[in-house]
Design a protein around this motif. Structure first.
Motif, PDB file in Angstrom:
ATOM      1  N   GLN A 265       0.830  -1.275   0.065  1.00  0.00           N
ATOM      2  CA  GLN A 265      -0.151  -0.036  -0.009  1.00  0.00           C
ATOM      3  C   GLN A 265       0.899   1.230   0.028  1.00  0.00           C
ATOM      4  O   GLN A 265       1.964   1.188   0.549  1.00  0.00           O
ATOM      5  N   SER A 266       0.256   2.393  -0.293  1.00  0.00           N
ATOM      6  CA  SER A 266       0.886   3.790  -0.257  1.00  0.00           C
ATOM      7  C   SER A 266       1.116   3.871   1.144  1.00  0.00           C
ATOM      8  O   SER A 266       0.394   3.818   2.214  1.00  0.00           O
ATOM      9  N   MET A 267       2.591   4.429   1.624  1.00  0.00           N
ATOM     10  CA  MET A 267       2.692   4.647   2.987  1.00  0.00           C
ATOM     11  C   MET A 267       2.649   6.183   3.053  1.00  0.00           C
ATOM     12  O   MET A 267       3.334   6.731   4.044  1.00  0.00           O
ATOM     13  N   VAL A 268       2.504   7.161   2.084  1.00  0.00           N
ATOM     14  CA  VAL A 268       2.608   8.266   2.193  1.00  0.00           C
ATOM     15  C   VAL A 268       1.831   8.984   3.438  1.00  0.00           C
ATOM     16  O   VAL A 268       2.250   9.990   3.882  1.00  0.00           O
ATOM     17  N   ASP A 269       0.689   8.575   3.754  1.00  0.00           N
ATOM     18  CA  ASP A 269      -0.071   8.933   4.749  1.00  0.00           C
ATOM     19  C   ASP A 269       0.491   8.990   6.025  1.00  0.00           C
ATOM     20  O   ASP A 269       0.265   9.745   6.781  1.00  0.00           O
ATOM     21  N   VAL A 270       1.187   7.637   6.258  1.00  0.00           N
ATOM     22  CA  VAL A 270       1.950   7.576   7.365  1.00  0.00           C
ATOM     23  C   VAL A 270       3.314   8.053   7.492  1.00  0.00           C
ATOM     24  O   VAL A 270       3.839   8.092   8.628  1.00  0.00           O
ATOM     25  N   ALA A 271       4.042   8.280   6.305  1.00  0.00           N
ATOM     26  CA  ALA A 271       5.051   8.704   6.308  1.00  0.00           C
ATOM     27  C   ALA A 271       5.450  10.010   5.243  1.00  0.00           C
ATOM     28  O   ALA A 271       6.154   9.638   4.201  1.00  0.00           O
ATOM     29  N   PRO A 272       4.589  11.081   5.363  1.00  0.00           N
ATOM     30  CA  PRO A 272       4.788  12.240   4.360  1.00  0.00           C
ATOM     31  C   PRO A 272       5.946  12.676   4.083  1.00  0.00           C
ATOM     32  O   PRO A 272       6.223  13.140   2.902  1.00  0.00           O
ATOM     33  N   THR A 273       6.961  12.531   4.898  1.00  0.00           N
ATOM     34  CA  THR A 273       8.217  13.364   4.606  1.00  0.00           C
ATOM     35  C   THR A 273       9.440  12.243   4.210  1.00  0.00           C
ATOM     36  O   THR A 273      10.466  12.735   3.910  1.00  0.00           O
ATOM     37  N   THR A 274       8.917  10.967   4.493  1.00  0.00           N
ATOM     38  CA  THR A 274      10.134   9.956   4.099  1.00  0.00           C
ATOM     39  C   THR A 274       9.565   8.948   3.019  1.00  0.00           C
ATOM     40  O   THR A 274      10.815   8.154   2.478  1.00  0.00           O
ATOM     41  N   SER A 275       8.308   8.771   2.827  1.00  0.00           N
ATOM     42  CA  SER A 275       8.041   7.630   1.867  1.00  0.00           C
ATOM     43  C   SER A 275       8.012   8.248   0.311  1.00  0.00           C
ATOM     44  O   SER A 275       7.642   8.869  -0.140  1.00  0.00           O
ATOM     45  N   LEU A 276       8.922   7.344  -0.387  1.00  0.00           N
ATOM     46  CA  LEU A 276       9.424   7.747  -1.659  1.00  0.00           C
ATOM     47  C   LEU A 276       8.223   7.024  -2.594  1.00  0.00           C
ATOM     48  O   LEU A 276       7.820   7.613  -3.491  1.00  0.00           O
ATOM     49  N   VAL A 277       7.972   5.843  -2.567  1.00  0.00           N
ATOM     50  CA  VAL A 277       7.135   5.071  -3.361  1.00  0.00           C
ATOM     51  C   VAL A 277       6.814   3.564  -2.805  1.00  0.00           C
ATOM     52  O   VAL A 277       7.514   3.264  -1.847  1.00  0.00           O
ATOM     53  N   SER A 278       5.662   2.918  -3.352  1.00  0.00           N
ATOM     54  CA  SER A 278       5.342   1.715  -2.913  1.00  0.00           C
ATOM     55  C   SER A 278       5.056   0.970  -4.296  1.00  0.00           C
ATOM     56  O   SER A 278       4.788   1.629  -5.140  1.00  0.00           O
ATOM     57  N   SER A 279       4.986  -0.411  -4.124  1.00  0.00           N
ATOM     58  CA  SER A 279       4.654  -1.266  -5.270  1.00  0.00           C
ATOM     59  C   SER A 279       3.754  -2.271  -4.721  1.00  0.00           C
ATOM     60  O   SER A 279       3.776  -2.540  -3.310  1.00  0.00           O
ATOM     61  N   ARG A 280       3.069  -3.019  -5.252  1.00  0.00           N
ATOM     62  CA  ARG A 280       1.891  -3.960  -4.711  1.00  0.00           C
ATOM     63  C   ARG A 280       1.432  -4.962  -5.740  1.00  0.00           C
ATOM     64  O   ARG A 280       1.790  -4.612  -7.266  1.00  0.00           O
ATOM     65  N   ILE A 281       1.141  -6.064  -5.534  1.00  0.00           N
ATOM     66  CA  ILE A 281       0.409  -6.864  -6.371  1.00  0.00           C
ATOM     67  C   ILE A 281      -0.908  -6.653  -6.595  1.00  0.00           C
ATOM     68  O   ILE A 281      -1.799  -6.409  -5.433  1.00  0.00           O
ATOM     69  N   ASN A 282      -1.508  -6.488  -7.676  1.00  0.00           N
ATOM     70  CA  ASN A 282      -2.893  -6.415  -8.136  1.00  0.00           C
ATOM     71  C   ASN A 282      -3.567  -7.526  -8.127  1.00  0.00           C
ATOM     72  O   ASN A 282      -3.306  -8.098  -9.223  1.00  0.00           O
ATOM     73  N   TRP A 283      -4.492  -8.037  -7.393  1.00  0.00           N
ATOM     74  CA  TRP A 283      -5.241  -9.387  -7.394  1.00  0.00           C
ATOM     75  C   TRP A 283      -6.388  -9.286  -8.372  1.00  0.00           C
ATOM     76  O   TRP A 283      -6.794 -10.429  -8.668  1.00  0.00           O
ATOM     77  N   ASN A 284      -6.831  -8.326  -8.667  1.00  0.00           N
ATOM     78  CA  ASN A 284      -7.929  -8.015  -9.256  1.00  0.00           C
ATOM     79  C   ASN A 284      -7.936  -9.032 -10.770  1.00  0.00           C
ATOM     80  O   ASN A 284      -8.928  -9.689 -11.217  1.00  0.00           O
ATOM     81  N   PRO A 285      -6.929  -8.881 -11.682  1.00  0.00           N
ATOM     82  CA  PRO A 285      -6.992  -9.788 -13.019  1.00  0.00           C
ATOM     83  C   PRO A 285      -7.036 -11.276 -12.685  1.00  0.00           C
ATOM     84  O   PRO A 285      -7.894 -12.076 -13.176  1.00  0.00           O
ATOM     85  N   TYR A 286      -6.461 -11.955 -11.475  1.00  0.00           N
ATOM     86  CA  TYR A 286      -6.550 -13.299 -11.470  1.00  0.00           C
ATOM     87  C   TYR A 286      -8.140 -13.528 -10.605  1.00  0.00           C
ATOM     88  O   TYR A 286      -8.840 -14.368 -11.306  1.00  0.00           O
TER      89      TYR A 286
END
Length: 400
Positions: A265-286
């Motif tokens: 998940q995006s971590m920007v909400d809990v780490a607004p001054t340190t979170s650069l980016v996040s990645s995730r698996i999108n399970w919808n297609p399967y």
């Protein structure tokens, strides 16, 4: 009754009988008005980012079908050693297809699939579908190493910016990684991450700490802080809480130079001054593909778009299974978004072999088992579950 009238009545009865037979057959073969029940088994709940990704897919199913063809049910916070009990509850609910979402459920899921051939069982992150395969047991996972690599590009660009601005030196380009377990899934992920970092900063190194659990906020936060104390200036993770992101934010507030790269998940909400980016698996297609297959009485592996390996399916960016989340434009290095888009395009066009370079990998369980990456290693070539399990010599340090 004359002969002609008898023939007419008989003919009418035959026509009616044929019509009723056609209608009956149509009802048997047309599933458009039928409803299936879809079950989800979770080891966590909405507070765990990993589980929440699946819950979002369940909610999307409900939203898409609006109760007309699909009804979903779930069991949350079911420990892996109680997986069989949770699955039996979903079976008793009358589920036609069940998604078990934690690796530790796979033995119970396959056992029950054998006992209930009328139900389709789909095991996330599993690796046992093609061992004595069952027609109603399947495994699936997104090829997340691609997202880890792109996250490493983002981290590498931030390191390069800090070096250019004199905040750190080349020799201080050190990243930390909080991992759950020393499994191939985790090792493959952090290897892809550091290879992305080193594509930008070739001398960067990485220190890894394992917490030996998926979901301990306190342990994850503690290990992240230890890595920060050990001079890691970027922290990433393969764990299921926000602990490491919070550790980075709190350390930054106290004057430390550190940034965070997240997962699930995006971590920007809990780490607004340190979170650069996040990645995730999108399970919808399967999940959507598998449900459609059951509705239409078709093969799951012939319906879902991805890389099919027997009763197992996986995919990456190209099929929408892997996503990048929220590049933090306030702190990311200039040009990061362009670099991310360019890298994803090259991955999709097979222009990048991620596990490749002048590196030697050593199996941590067997030091005599090594691999030379000069010719490259193709991850997920034969299965959706990651298989790369070597630690890069002179690049990655494992600490307790």
């Amino acid at each position: 009754m004359n002969k002609m009238r008898v023939i007419t009545v008989f003919t009418a009865l035959v026509i009616v009988s044929i019509y009723l037979m056609i209608c009956f057959i149509g009802m048997k073969t047309d599933n458009s008005s039928s409803k299936i029940k879809v079950g989800f088994l979770y080891d966590g709940d909405e507070s765990a980012p990993y589980t929440y990704n699946f819950i979002k897919s369940q909610n999307k199913l409900d939203e898409y079908y609006q109760g007309k063809k699909v009804e979903t049910v779930s069991r949350s916070n079911i420990p892996e050693d109680k997986g069989e009990q949770g699955l039996n509850e979903l079976i008793d609910e009358g589920c036609d297809i069940i998604f078990s979402t934690s690796y530790g459920y796979e033995e119970a899921a396959k056992k029950l699939a054998k006992e209930h051939p009328e139900i389709q069982f789909c095991q996330a992150t599993g690796d046992n579908a093609n061992d004595k395969p069952l027609s109603n047991y399947h495994t699936f996972m997104g090829e997340i190493y691609e997202g880890r690599y792109v996250s490493g590009i983002v981290a590498g660009m931030k390191l390069r910016e800090m070096i250019n601005e004199g905040i750190i030196t080349e020799d201080q380009a050190k990243v930390g990684y909080v991992g759950a377990f020393p499994y191939a899934e985790v090792i493959s992920g952090y290897t892809a991450f550091i290879l992305g970092v080193r594509r930008i900063v070739p001398k960067a190194t990485m220190e890894v700490k394992y917490i030996h659990t998926w979901t301990s906020y306190s342990l994850e936060k503690k290990c992240a802080q230890e890595l920060i104390d050990d001079n890691c200036v970027i922290i990433s993770q393969h764990t299921n809480t926000i602990g490491s992101a919070v550790a980075c934010e709190e350390a930054s507030e106290k004057g430390a130079t550190v940034y965070h790269v997240g997962y699930n998940q995006s971590m920007v909400d809990v780490a607004p001054t340190t979170s650069l980016v996040s990645s995730r698996i999108n399970w919808n297609p399967y999940i959507f593909g598998a449900v459609e297959a059951v509705i239409n009485n078709k093969s799951i592996e012939k319906t879902v778009e991805g890389h099919v390996h027997g009763n197992d399916v996986g995919a990456g960016f190209k099929h929408g299974w892997v996503q990048m989340l929220d590049i933090n434009g306030l702190i990311a290095a200039r040009g990061t978004e362009d670099a991310v888009n360019e890298t994803i395009e090259k991955i999709n066009n097979n222009e990048i072999t991620i596990f490749k370079g002048d590196y030697t990998g050593v199996d941590p369980q067997n030091p005599e088992d090594t691999i030379d990456l000069k010719n490259g290693y193709k991850e997920n070539e034969k299965a959706s579950a990651p298989s790369f399990h070597y630690v890069l010599k002179d690049v990655i340090t494992i600490s307790e």
